[in-house]
Design a protein around this motif. Structure first.
Motif, PDB file in Angstrom:
ATOM      1  N   VAL A  20      43.926  18.760 -31.958  1.00  0.00           N
ATOM      2  CA  VAL A  20      44.526  19.370 -30.788  1.00  0.00           C
ATOM      3  C   VAL A  20      44.883  18.322 -29.736  1.00  0.00           C
ATOM      4  N   THR A  21      44.091  17.267 -29.621  1.00  0.00           N
ATOM      5  CA  THR A  21      44.317  16.301 -28.560  1.00  0.00           C
ATOM      6  C   THR A  21      45.564  15.448 -28.769  1.00  0.00           C
ATOM      7  N   GLY A  22      46.144  15.440 -29.941  1.00  0.00           N
ATOM      8  CA  GLY A  22      47.391  14.722 -30.157  1.00  0.00           C
ATOM      9  C   GLY A  22      47.202  13.274 -30.538  1.00  0.00           C
ATOM     10  N   SER A  23      48.193  12.449 -30.234  1.00  0.00           N
ATOM     11  CA  SER A  23      48.203  11.086 -30.744  1.00  0.00           C
ATOM     12  C   SER A  23      47.763  10.033 -29.729  1.00  0.00           C
ATOM     13  N   CYS A  24      47.206  10.431 -28.613  1.00  0.00           N
ATOM     14  CA  CYS A  24      46.730   9.470 -27.615  1.00  0.00           C
ATOM     15  C   CYS A  24      45.298   9.090 -27.968  1.00  0.00           C
ATOM     16  N   ASN A  25      45.140   7.941 -28.598  1.00  0.00           N
ATOM     17  CA  ASN A  25      43.817   7.475 -28.995  1.00  0.00           C
ATOM     18  C   ASN A  25      43.102   6.896 -27.787  1.00  0.00           C
ATOM     19  N   ARG A  26      41.867   7.305 -27.567  1.00  0.00           N
ATOM     20  CA  ARG A  26      41.102   6.893 -26.381  1.00  0.00           C
ATOM     21  C   ARG A  26      40.898   5.387 -26.301  1.00  0.00           C
ATOM     22  N   ASN A  27      40.989   4.673 -27.426  1.00  0.00           N
ATOM     23  CA  ASN A  27      40.794   3.227 -27.444  1.00  0.00           C
ATOM     24  C   ASN A  27      42.081   2.427 -27.563  1.00  0.00           C
ATOM     25  N   TYR A  28      43.108   3.007 -28.219  1.00  0.00           N
ATOM     26  CA  TYR A  28      44.299   2.229 -28.553  1.00  0.00           C
ATOM     27  C   TYR A  28      45.612   2.778 -28.008  1.00  0.00           C
ATOM     28  N   GLY A  29      45.611   3.949 -27.400  1.00  0.00           N
ATOM     29  CA  GLY A  29      46.855   4.524 -26.867  1.00  0.00           C
ATOM     30  C   GLY A  29      47.698   5.184 -27.941  1.00  0.00           C
ATOM     31  N   PRO A  30      48.962   4.961 -27.986  1.00  0.00           N
ATOM     32  CA  PRO A  30      49.796   3.943 -27.346  1.00  0.00           C
ATOM     33  C   PRO A  30      50.224   4.367 -25.942  1.00  0.00           C
ATOM     34  N   TRP A  48      53.941  18.671 -20.520  1.00  0.00           N
ATOM     35  CA  TRP A  48      54.150  17.279 -20.905  1.00  0.00           C
ATOM     36  C   TRP A  48      53.023  16.440 -20.329  1.00  0.00           C
ATOM     37  N   ALA A  49      52.595  15.465 -21.093  1.00  0.00           N
ATOM     38  CA  ALA A  49      51.592  14.504 -20.643  1.00  0.00           C
ATOM     39  C   ALA A  49      51.943  13.159 -21.253  1.00  0.00           C
ATOM     40  N   THR A  50      51.544  12.095 -20.583  1.00  0.00           N
ATOM     41  CA  THR A  50      51.833  10.747 -21.053  1.00  0.00           C
ATOM     42  C   THR A  50      50.528  10.026 -21.318  1.00  0.00           C
ATOM     43  N   CYS A  51      50.456   9.366 -22.449  1.00  0.00           N
ATOM     44  CA  CYS A  51      49.287   8.565 -22.800  1.00  0.00           C
ATOM     45  C   CYS A  51      49.339   7.274 -21.980  1.00  0.00           C
ATOM     46  N   LEU A  52      48.332   7.083 -21.118  1.00  0.00           N
ATOM     47  CA  LEU A  52      48.303   5.927 -20.225  1.00  0.00           C
ATOM     48  C   LEU A  52      46.892   5.363 -20.142  1.00  0.00           C
ATOM     49  N   THR A  53      46.770   4.164 -19.643  1.00  0.00           N
ATOM     50  CA  THR A  53      45.431   3.603 -19.472  1.00  0.00           C
ATOM     51  C   THR A  53      44.772   4.240 -18.254  1.00  0.00           C
ATOM     52  N   ASN A  54      43.462   4.340 -18.331  1.00  0.00           N
ATOM     53  CA  ASN A  54      42.687   4.872 -17.224  1.00  0.00           C
ATOM     54  C   ASN A  54      42.936   4.036 -15.965  1.00  0.00           C
ATOM     55  N   GLU A  55      43.026   2.729 -16.140  1.00  0.00           N
ATOM     56  CA  GLU A  55      43.274   1.830 -15.010  1.00  0.00           C
ATOM     57  C   GLU A  55      44.624   2.129 -14.351  1.00  0.00           C
ATOM     58  N   TYR A  56      45.656   2.358 -15.162  1.00  0.00           N
ATOM     59  CA  TYR A  56      46.974   2.673 -14.628  1.00  0.00           C
ATOM     60  C   TYR A  56      46.946   4.008 -13.882  1.00  0.00           C
ATOM     61  N   ILE A  57      46.297   5.012 -14.465  1.00  0.00           N
ATOM     62  CA  ILE A  57      46.216   6.331 -13.830  1.00  0.00           C
ATOM     63  C   ILE A  57      45.524   6.222 -12.483  1.00  0.00           C
ATOM     64  N   GLN A  58      44.427   5.478 -12.417  1.00  0.00           N
ATOM     65  CA  GLN A  58      43.718   5.301 -11.154  1.00  0.00           C
ATOM     66  C   GLN A  58      44.596   4.574 -10.126  1.00  0.00           C
ATOM     67  N   THR A  59      45.376   3.604 -10.588  1.00  0.00           N
ATOM     68  CA  THR A  59      46.236   2.842  -9.683  1.00  0.00           C
ATOM     69  C   THR A  59      47.352   3.707  -9.118  1.00  0.00           C
ATOM     70  N   GLN A  70      34.903   9.160 -19.284  1.00  0.00           N
ATOM     71  CA  GLN A  70      34.698   7.948 -18.491  1.00  0.00           C
ATOM     72  C   GLN A  70      34.696   6.674 -19.316  1.00  0.00           C
ATOM     73  N   TYR A  71      34.520   6.774 -20.640  1.00  0.00           N
ATOM     74  CA  TYR A  71      34.485   5.599 -21.499  1.00  0.00           C
ATOM     75  C   TYR A  71      35.823   5.325 -22.178  1.00  0.00           C
ATOM     76  N   ALA A  72      36.816   6.180 -21.952  1.00  0.00           N
ATOM     77  CA  ALA A  72      38.116   6.020 -22.584  1.00  0.00           C
ATOM     78  C   ALA A  72      38.943   4.950 -21.881  1.00  0.00           C
ATOM     79  N   THR A  73      39.658   4.165 -22.662  1.00  0.00           N
ATOM     80  CA  THR A  73      40.617   3.220 -22.110  1.00  0.00           C
ATOM     81  C   THR A  73      41.937   3.940 -21.852  1.00  0.00           C
ATOM     82  N   TYR A  74      42.299   4.870 -22.750  1.00  0.00           N
ATOM     83  CA  TYR A  74      43.542   5.642 -22.660  1.00  0.00           C
ATOM     84  C   TYR A  74      43.227   7.128 -22.604  1.00  0.00           C
TER      85      TYR A  74
END
Length: 147
Positions: A20-30, A48-59, A70-74
């Motif tokens: 269900v979560t789709g193709s946004c891998n928590r470690n690798y994105g894209p 619609w949602a975009t796979c992004l890094t946690n750092e980018y989303i916070q910025t 909290q442990y996901a990169t993407y």
């Protein structure tokens, strides 16, 4: 015997949630890939949602949004959060997709400023990232007025 059966049921549920979560891998994105997703705990419609890094989303959200894991990169940055800063409730037509989109549109909303994929994964070591990436999408108001 019953505990073993419950363990298999738990594994099946986790695999199903992964689908269900789709193709946004928590470690690798894209990073940067849009997808039509359903966040049933927070919104009643596909959006619609975009796979992004946690750092980018916070910025880009100025610290108002982070990945729920909290442990996901993407993770997915949903249209309602990115465009309207709404974290739950109704999905506006501009963000709706799939069966919930008006006239069954399958085109994600596009930002007038397209960024290269490396912009969605800041390293934290490149001093040009802000001017090359973030400022192109979110220009400083002072610079807009002087230009």
């Amino acid at each position: 015997m019953e505990a073993k059966g419950l363990r298999y049921l738990f594994i099946i549920i986790i695999v199903d949630l992964e689908l269900v979560t789709g193709s946004c891998n928590r470690n690798y994105g894209p990073a940067g890939s849009p997808e039509c997703v359903f966040f049933d705990r927070y919104y009643p419609k596909y959006q619609w949602a975009t796979c992004l890094t946690n750092e980018y989303i916070q910025t880009v959200s100025k610290g108002n949004a982070i990945c729920r894991d909290q442990y996901a990169t993407y993770c997915y940055y949903q249209c309602m959060m990115e465009s309207y800063e709404i974290s739950e409730g109704d999905v506006l037509d501009e963000c709706a997709c799939g069966v919930d989109a008006p006239k069954q549109t399958q085109t994600p909303p596009t930002d007038e400023t397209q960024l290269p994929s490396h912009c969605y994964s800041p390293s934290g070591k490149d001093c040009n990232w802000y001017s090359d990436c973030l400022e192109r999408r979110f220009p400083c108001k002072e610079r807009q007025q002087t230009s």
